[in-house]
Design a protein around this motif. Structure first.
Motif, PDB file in Angstrom:
ATOM      1  N   GLY A   1       0.919  -1.051  -0.055  1.00 17.30           N
ATOM      2  CA  GLY A   1       0.060   0.023  -0.002  1.00 17.30           C
ATOM      3  C   GLY A   1       0.978   1.110  -0.071  1.00 17.30           C
ATOM      4  N   THR A   2       0.272   2.323  -0.054  1.00 13.56           N
ATOM      5  CA  THR A   2       0.998   3.439  -0.101  1.00 13.56           C
ATOM      6  C   THR A   2       1.245   4.103   1.478  1.00 13.56           C
ATOM      7  OG1 THR A   2      -0.086   4.344  -1.984  1.00 13.56           O
ATOM      8  CG2 THR A   2       1.091   6.176  -0.802  1.00 13.56           C
ATOM      9  N   TYR A   3       0.153   3.997   2.179  1.00 16.33           N
ATOM     10  CA  TYR A   3       0.323   4.314   3.710  1.00 16.33           C
ATOM     11  C   TYR A   3      -0.261   3.303   4.470  1.00 16.33           C
ATOM     12  CZ  TYR A   3       1.262   9.180   1.943  1.00 16.33           C
ATOM     13  OH  TYR A   3       2.025  10.134   1.115  1.00 16.33           O
TER      14      TYR A   3
ATOM     15  N   ASP B   1      -2.050   3.586   8.453  1.00 13.19           N
ATOM     16  CA  ASP B   1      -2.267   4.427   9.582  1.00 13.19           C
ATOM     17  C   ASP B   1      -1.794   3.818  10.967  1.00 13.19           C
ATOM     18  OD1 ASP B   1      -4.184   2.967  10.526  1.00 13.19           O
ATOM     19  OD2 ASP B   1      -5.729   4.456   9.813  1.00 13.19           O
TER      20      ASP B   1
ATOM     21  N   ASN C   1      -4.686   0.209   9.061  1.00 13.54           N
ATOM     22  CA  ASN C   1      -5.421   0.590   7.989  1.00 13.54           C
ATOM     23  C   ASN C   1      -4.650   0.798   6.770  1.00 13.54           C
ATOM     24  OD1 ASN C   1      -8.225   0.359   9.217  1.00 13.54           O
ATOM     25  ND2 ASN C   1      -7.604   2.406  10.126  1.00 13.54           N
TER      26      ASN C   1
ATOM     27  N   TYR D   1      -3.998   2.416   2.798  1.00 10.63           N
ATOM     28  CA  TYR D   1      -4.287   3.231   2.007  1.00 10.63           C
ATOM     29  C   TYR D   1      -3.494   3.190   0.595  1.00 10.63           C
ATOM     30  CZ  TYR D   1      -6.304   5.085   6.193  1.00 10.63           C
ATOM     31  OH  TYR D   1      -7.153   5.323   7.327  1.00 10.63           O
TER      32      TYR D   1
ATOM     33  N   ASN E   1      -3.160   5.666  -1.950  1.00 10.79           N
ATOM     34  CA  ASN E   1      -3.308   7.021  -2.683  1.00 10.79           C
ATOM     35  C   ASN E   1      -2.312   7.279  -3.997  1.00 10.79           C
ATOM     36  OD1 ASN E   1      -3.609   6.757   0.428  1.00 10.79           O
ATOM     37  ND2 ASN E   1      -4.036   8.913   0.373  1.00 10.79           N
TER      38      ASN E   1
ATOM     39  N   PHE F   1      -6.596  10.218   7.032  1.00 11.71           N
ATOM     40  CA  PHE F   1      -7.358  10.324   5.543  1.00 11.71           C
ATOM     41  C   PHE F   1      -8.788   9.902   5.766  1.00 11.71           C
ATOM     42  CE2 PHE F   1      -2.975   8.628   4.547  1.00 11.71           C
ATOM     43  CZ  PHE F   1      -2.673   9.598   3.527  1.00 11.71           C
ATOM     44  N   LYS F   2      -9.502   9.850   5.136  1.00 14.27           N
ATOM     45  CA  LYS F   2     -11.061   9.675   5.230  1.00 14.27           C
ATOM     46  C   LYS F   2     -11.422   7.985   5.364  1.00 14.27           C
ATOM     47  CE  LYS F   2     -12.646  13.370   2.081  1.00 14.27           C
ATOM     48  NZ  LYS F   2     -13.431  13.853   0.733  1.00 14.27           N
TER      49      LYS F   2
ATOM     50  N   GLU G   1     -11.386   6.219   2.409  1.00 14.47           N
ATOM     51  CA  GLU G   1     -10.127   5.707   1.698  1.00 14.47           C
ATOM     52  C   GLU G   1      -9.348   4.508   2.009  1.00 14.47           C
ATOM     53  OE1 GLU G   1      -8.000   9.409   0.239  1.00 14.47           O
ATOM     54  OE2 GLU G   1      -9.072  10.259   2.095  1.00 14.47           O
ATOM     55  N   VAL G   2     -10.028   3.879   3.055  1.00 11.50           N
ATOM     56  CA  VAL G   2      -9.472   2.649   3.606  1.00 11.50           C
ATOM     57  C   VAL G   2      -9.487   1.569   2.604  1.00 11.50           C
ATOM     58  CG1 VAL G   2      -9.331   0.854   5.480  1.00 11.50           C
ATOM     59  CG2 VAL G   2      -9.707   3.244   6.142  1.00 11.50           C
ATOM     60  N   PHE G   3      -8.293   0.903   2.143  1.00  8.70           N
ATOM     61  CA  PHE G   3      -8.442  -0.203   1.349  1.00  8.70           C
ATOM     62  C   PHE G   3      -8.256  -1.516   2.011  1.00  8.70           C
ATOM     63  CE2 PHE G   3      -6.196  -3.259  -1.804  1.00  8.70           C
ATOM     64  CZ  PHE G   3      -7.314  -3.157  -2.728  1.00  8.70           C
TER      65      PHE G   3
END
Length: 525
Positions: free
Chosen positions: A177-179, A181, A185, A187, A189, A224-225, A228-230
């Protein structure tokens, strides 16, 4: 979720594990994780007999990363279950030499099965793959003589035939993933596409396996919102923070380009128009089968240049292009940029794209061919010294309403255009229209049962699949039917009583006639 050091991978990945990845080339590929698994093997030697499952081809292509070849060259892989392989020459060689077990299965089935991989849904049951090489009445997807276990079986339910796919349970999900948290979770992006990582994580979690995710950075929860969680943190066991940008490339060409991840739009096509060539002639004729409002699937090979042609002809707004990675609309890159879409309409999980396809979302598909036989069957995956796999070819070709197969008629031929006519300057060395295909990726008889409309477009001629068989319906101006067409086909096709000449206007540098063709074909709106 634990933030771990790469050195801890030696204690997580074990010999005999089934490892699933969700990547395409280097996109979404956790290269640094792969690197440290290889390093752990080199140092401790206790990670062998692995099974790798991957819906798409993976490769660093640059030679400065870690991919399938890194594992295969060390003898770490026992078995591969995949849809396509192009960028891993050592792996392809090992498959040919019977050094590891290998299966080619439809990409969509492999990508979608993960989310149903539980005791509530014990196996994948589908009509996809019937009457092709995947069907156990052919090879059951087995690629070489070393591969013995049957993972595809034939079922009859209420008098109808189905295939049952028994894929192994996932022990390790290797994702990117990119990020992440602070709650774990994930993300996406900056990623070029989303992939099927969510489903892979589900499958590993349900099986009591481990979900490992490589990210660029860990950010504070709430950065992030929620929408937006993948992958939710409840599915993530370990996060590894990448420490070298070359092991986290967005694409083969870019570390990070926000236009590719859909964060802004480009005003002009970021590639030049296709140069005038025989390939362009083929694409022009193939594109004449488009109708306004069509949802169009673009396959790998010659057809990945179709987007460029549509932009050049100023008709890209008349149809919507789709590639099966999960991106909808926009401008599709060609050549080495294939799979990189600009100005997207939508970006969805890989498996959701197959939901769209399986449920009749496509109107027309543009696919390549390696061989076509007297019955109209097509081989795209195993020919000559090539062993590519089927990719999403089987899934798409058994679900779409209309298919245009495109390619040159003869391997190695040299042709030019003169005065709106085709000139064969040097004849080729191998026929692509053969008596019998060497591998059954498209079954013409089954296509007739499904009521599909099928055309085969080459620079010299156009054929149509009819109830009577393969029919020659058009020929290029300047060619001799016997010498240039029939002499280069290993069988006698049906010849249309009203054999037409292919539109001569496409055999010149500048055309500009595609808009009239598309609008003249009617509308799907």
């Amino acid at each position: 979720m634990q933030i771990m050091s790469f050195n801890d991978l030696k204690d997580i990945v074990k010999s005999g594990d089934v490892i699933a990845l969700a990547a395409l080339s280097v996109s979404n590929l956790p290269v640094n994780v792969l690197k440290h698994i290889v390093k752990a093997h080199d140092e401790f030697g206790n990670i062998d007999d692995l099974t790798f499952m991957l819906a798409n081809d993976i490769s660093d292509y640059r030679g400065d990363g870690y991919d399938l070849d890194s594992f295969v060259s060390r003898g770490m892989i026992k078995r591969l279950i995949m849809s396509i392989i192009i960028g891993s020459p050592k792996t392809i060689g090992a498959i040919k030499d019977n050094e590891l077990e290998a299966y080619f299965v439809p990409q969509g089935l492999l990508a979608t099965h993960y989310r149903n991989s539980s005791n509530k849904f014990p196996n994948m049951i589908s009509k996809i793959g019937l009457h092709t090489s995947v069907d156990p009445r052919y090879t059951g997807g087995k690629v070489n003589n070393m591969t013995k276990e049957e993972i595809v079986s034939l079922l009859e339910i209420n008098g109808e035939e189905f295939l049952q796919y028994a894929f192994p349970k996932v022990d390790i999900a290797l994702l990117r993933g990119t990020y992440a948290d602070s709650e774990g979770n994930i993300y996406m992006n900056h990623e070029a596409h989303l992939g099927e990582g969510y489903g892979v994580a589900l499958a590993a979690h349900q099986n009591g396996g481990k979900v490992i995710v490589q990210v660029k950075e860990v950010v504070q929860h709430g950065s992030f919102k929620p929408t937006e969680v993948f992958i939710p943190g409840e599915l993530v066991d370990y996060v590894f923070i990448n420490d070298d940008p070359k092991y986290h490339r967005q694409t083969f060409q870019h570390y990070y380009n926000p236009a590719i991840s859909g964060e802004y739009k480009v005003l002009d096509m970021p590639e030049p128009a296709n140069k005038f060539s025989i390939r362009k002639v083929i694409l022009r004729r193939a594109a004449q089968y488009l109708s306004e409002g069509n949802v169009v699937s673009i396959g790998f090979g010659i057809n990945n240049e179709l987007s460029n042609l549509l932009v050049e002809e100023k008709v890209d707004d008349l149809v919507q292009l789709n590639i099966d990675t999960g991106v909808f609309g926009g401008m599709i890159g060609s050549g080495q940029n294939f799979g990189l879409n600009y100005n997207l309409d939508a970006k969805m999980r890989h498996e959701m794209t197959w939901d769209f396809i399986y449920n009749g979302g496509l109107d027309i598909a543009y696919l390549s061919f390696a061989e076509v036989d007297q019955f109209g069957n097509v081989n795209v995956s195993k020919y000559g010294d090539r062993m590519n796999g089927c990719g999403g070819f089987i899934d798409i070709s058994q679900t779409v309403k209309k298919i245009i197969f495109s390619g040159t008629m003869v391997v190695g031929s040299q042709s030019t255009c003169n005065d709106k006519a085709l000139v064969i300057e040097q004849e080729g060395h191998s026929k692509k229209f053969v008596e019998h295909v060497h591998n059954m990726d498209f079954n013409a008889s089954y296509a007739k049962e499904l009521g599909q409309e099928i055309y085969y477009v080459t620079e010299r001629a156009v054929f149509q699949l009819t109830d009577e068989g393969l029919k020659l319906i058009e020929i290029a101006a300047g060619l001799d039917l016997e010498k240039d067409i029939l002499a280069n086909i290993a069988f006698q096709p049906i010849i249309d009583d009203e054999l037409k000449v292919i539109d001569q206007n496409i055999y010149q540098d500048n055309w500009g006639g595609l808009q009239q063709c598309i609008k003249g074909n009617g509308s799907n709106y």
